[in-house]
Design a protein around this motif. Sequence first.
Motif, PDB file in Angstrom:
ATOM      1  N   HIS A  12       3.702   4.889  -5.698  1.00 55.99           N
ATOM      2  CA  HIS A  12       1.970   5.040  -4.797  1.00 55.99           C
ATOM      3  C   HIS A  12       1.545   6.483  -4.193  1.00 55.99           C
ATOM      4  CE1 HIS A  12       1.543   0.662  -5.979  1.00 55.99           C
ATOM      5  NE2 HIS A  12       2.443   0.123  -4.734  1.00 55.99           N
ATOM      6  N   TYR A  13       2.574   6.977  -4.020  1.00 60.20           N
ATOM      7  CA  TYR A  13       2.519   7.909  -3.538  1.00 60.20           C
ATOM      8  C   TYR A  13       2.042   9.209  -4.425  1.00 60.20           C
ATOM      9  CZ  TYR A  13       3.247  12.936  -0.559  1.00 60.20           C
ATOM     10  OH  TYR A  13       2.844  13.694  -0.403  1.00 60.20           O
ATOM     11  N   GLU A  14       3.306   9.112  -5.486  1.00 59.73           N
ATOM     12  CA  GLU A  14       3.111  10.256  -6.891  1.00 59.73           C
ATOM     13  C   GLU A  14       1.920  10.209  -7.521  1.00 59.73           C
ATOM     14  OE1 GLU A  14       5.748  10.441 -10.845  1.00 59.73           O
ATOM     15  OE2 GLU A  14       6.845  10.523  -8.890  1.00 59.73           O
ATOM     16  N   THR A  15       0.982   8.327  -7.283  1.00 64.58           N
ATOM     17  CA  THR A  15      -0.401   8.432  -7.761  1.00 64.58           C
ATOM     18  C   THR A  15      -0.743   9.839  -7.745  1.00 64.58           C
ATOM     19  OG1 THR A  15       0.862   6.241  -8.812  1.00 64.58           O
ATOM     20  CG2 THR A  15      -1.849   6.995  -8.674  1.00 64.58           C
ATOM     21  N   MET A  16      -1.492   9.606  -6.151  1.00 62.91           N
ATOM     22  CA  MET A  16      -2.124  10.111  -5.125  1.00 62.91           C
ATOM     23  C   MET A  16      -1.629  11.626  -5.599  1.00 62.91           C
ATOM     24  SD  MET A  16      -2.642   8.163  -1.430  1.00 62.91           S
ATOM     25  CE  MET A  16      -1.063   8.022  -1.805  1.00 62.91           C
ATOM     26  N   ALA A  49      -8.083   5.527  -5.986  1.00 62.18           N
ATOM     27  CA  ALA A  49      -7.702   4.752  -7.274  1.00 62.18           C
ATOM     28  C   ALA A  49      -7.172   4.058  -7.528  1.00 62.18           C
ATOM     29  CB  ALA A  49      -8.251   6.452  -8.068  1.00 62.18           C
ATOM     30  N   ALA A  50      -5.845   4.922  -6.480  1.00 61.91           N
ATOM     31  CA  ALA A  50      -4.028   4.420  -6.433  1.00 61.91           C
ATOM     32  C   ALA A  50      -3.937   2.698  -6.192  1.00 61.91           C
ATOM     33  CB  ALA A  50      -3.170   5.713  -5.465  1.00 61.91           C
ATOM     34  N   GLY A  51      -5.466   2.706  -4.750  1.00 66.04           N
ATOM     35  CA  GLY A  51      -4.864   1.693  -4.254  1.00 66.04           C
ATOM     36  C   GLY A  51      -5.430   0.279  -4.791  1.00 66.04           C
ATOM     37  N   ASP A 212      -7.099   5.392   3.344  1.00 62.87           N
ATOM     38  CA  ASP A 212      -6.408   5.160   4.277  1.00 62.87           C
ATOM     39  C   ASP A 212      -5.193   3.972   2.701  1.00 62.87           C
ATOM     40  OD1 ASP A 212      -4.133   3.030   4.471  1.00 62.87           O
ATOM     41  OD2 ASP A 212      -5.158   2.590   6.990  1.00 62.87           O
ATOM     42  N   PHE A 213      -4.531   4.291   1.850  1.00 65.51           N
ATOM     43  CA  PHE A 213      -3.866   3.643   1.088  1.00 65.51           C
ATOM     44  C   PHE A 213      -4.160   2.128   1.052  1.00 65.51           C
ATOM     45  CE2 PHE A 213      -0.529   1.401  -1.108  1.00 65.51           C
ATOM     46  CZ  PHE A 213      -0.833   1.651  -2.931  1.00 65.51           C
ATOM     47  N   PHE A 214      -3.402   1.595   1.913  1.00 64.53           N
ATOM     48  CA  PHE A 214      -3.159   0.425   2.854  1.00 64.53           C
ATOM     49  C   PHE A 214      -4.278  -0.560   2.840  1.00 64.53           C
ATOM     50  CE2 PHE A 214       0.616   3.440   3.679  1.00 64.53           C
ATOM     51  CZ  PHE A 214       1.940   2.809   2.983  1.00 64.53           C
ATOM     52  N   ALA A 215      -4.577  -0.157   3.240  1.00 59.72           N
ATOM     53  CA  ALA A 215      -5.982  -0.487   3.423  1.00 59.72           C
ATOM     54  C   ALA A 215      -7.353  -0.931   1.635  1.00 59.72           C
ATOM     55  CB  ALA A 215      -7.227   0.164   5.168  1.00 59.72           C
TER      56      ALA A 215
END
Length: 325
Positions: A12-16, A49-51, A212-215
Motif C-alpha cells: 500500500h505504501y508503494e502504491t502511494m 486511490a490507494a485506500g 489517512d490511508f487507513f480511514a
Amino acid sequence: MVLFTRQELLTHYETMVKIRKFDLEAKRAREANEILGNVHVYVGEEAIAAGVCANLERKDCIESTHRGHGHTIAKGADINAMMAELYGKATGCCHGKGGSQHIADFSVGMLGANGIVGGGYGPAVGAALAARILKTGAISVVFFGDGAANRGTFHEAANIAAAYRLPVIFVCENNTWACATPSEVGHTQSVTEISRRAIGYDMASCVVNGNDFFAVYEGMKKLAERARGGEGNRCGILECQTWRPLGHVIGDTQPYRDAREAWARMCADDCIENYERRCIAEGWLEKKDFEEIQDRVEKMIRDAKQFAVDSPYPDASELTTDLYD
C-alpha cells in the motif's frame, strides 16, 4: 482497525509513492513541453486511490476523472505503458490516442479517465448493471470531485443506481476546490458534506479523512462489503475530505488562492508522511523499509520515462483504428 500483513503494508505504501513520483515526473515533463495536452496531477490525494482500490478485485471496474493517473496506478495498470501514453507513443496503454485525460486500461478494470467533468457516472452505473446481468460478482466505483457532484449527471446516475439496487460506490474526492471555484455553502452548494445527498437515494454513506490511508480503507471496506452482499440498496457514497496542494492543471498559477499556503497545508497533513508515522508508531514498519521503497520507485519512474522516450509514435495508418463505425 483492520490488521494488515507486513507485505500488505509495504504494498500500500508503494502504491502511494508510485502515484506521487509518477505525477511529479508528469508535472516536470509537461512544464518542459516534453508531453503535450493538459495534465492534472494527483499529488496530495494518493491515500484515496490507494485506500479505495486496495478493496477492489481485478474484475471490479473503476471510472475516473481528468485527474486520473492515481486511480489508474492504484488499480494495477503498468506505469511504463502509462508514461508512454502521456508521451503519445504507440506502446501506451491507449496506443498514444488517449493521453493524460483519457488514460485507460481495460485489462485491470480501469474504464478510463474522463475529460468531461462528471462524465464517469453513467459508465460506472452501466458497468455495475453489466456485472449483474453477467453475474460476475463485480462491483463498480466512480471517482469524482466536489465540483462534479453539482452536475446533473450525478443525480441521474445515483437515482438509477439506487432504483436498480446496483453495486456502485460513488467516491467523492472533496478537495474543496472545483477548478478555481471554492465549494462553499451558499456559493455553489447547500451543504458542506457531499455525502449527505445519499439520504435522498436511500444510499449508505461514509465520510473519512482523505489524507489517512487507513480511514479511507476502512470506509471503503464497509461500503464494498455491502455492495457485494446482494441485500437491499447496494450502492453508496464514500466522501474523502482532502486538500489539493497544487493548481487545478499544470500551468494554473492559482490567482484565486494563496499557492504557498495551499502547499504548506498539504505538507502539514501529507498522506504519505501520515502513513509512515502511523506504521512506525505502531511498530509495523521501520524507516529503512520506506527508504528502500522510495529508491525502488525512483528507478521505476526513471525506467518508465526512458521506455516512453525510446518508444515509437503510432503510425499514421492507425489514425482511425480502435474506433466504432
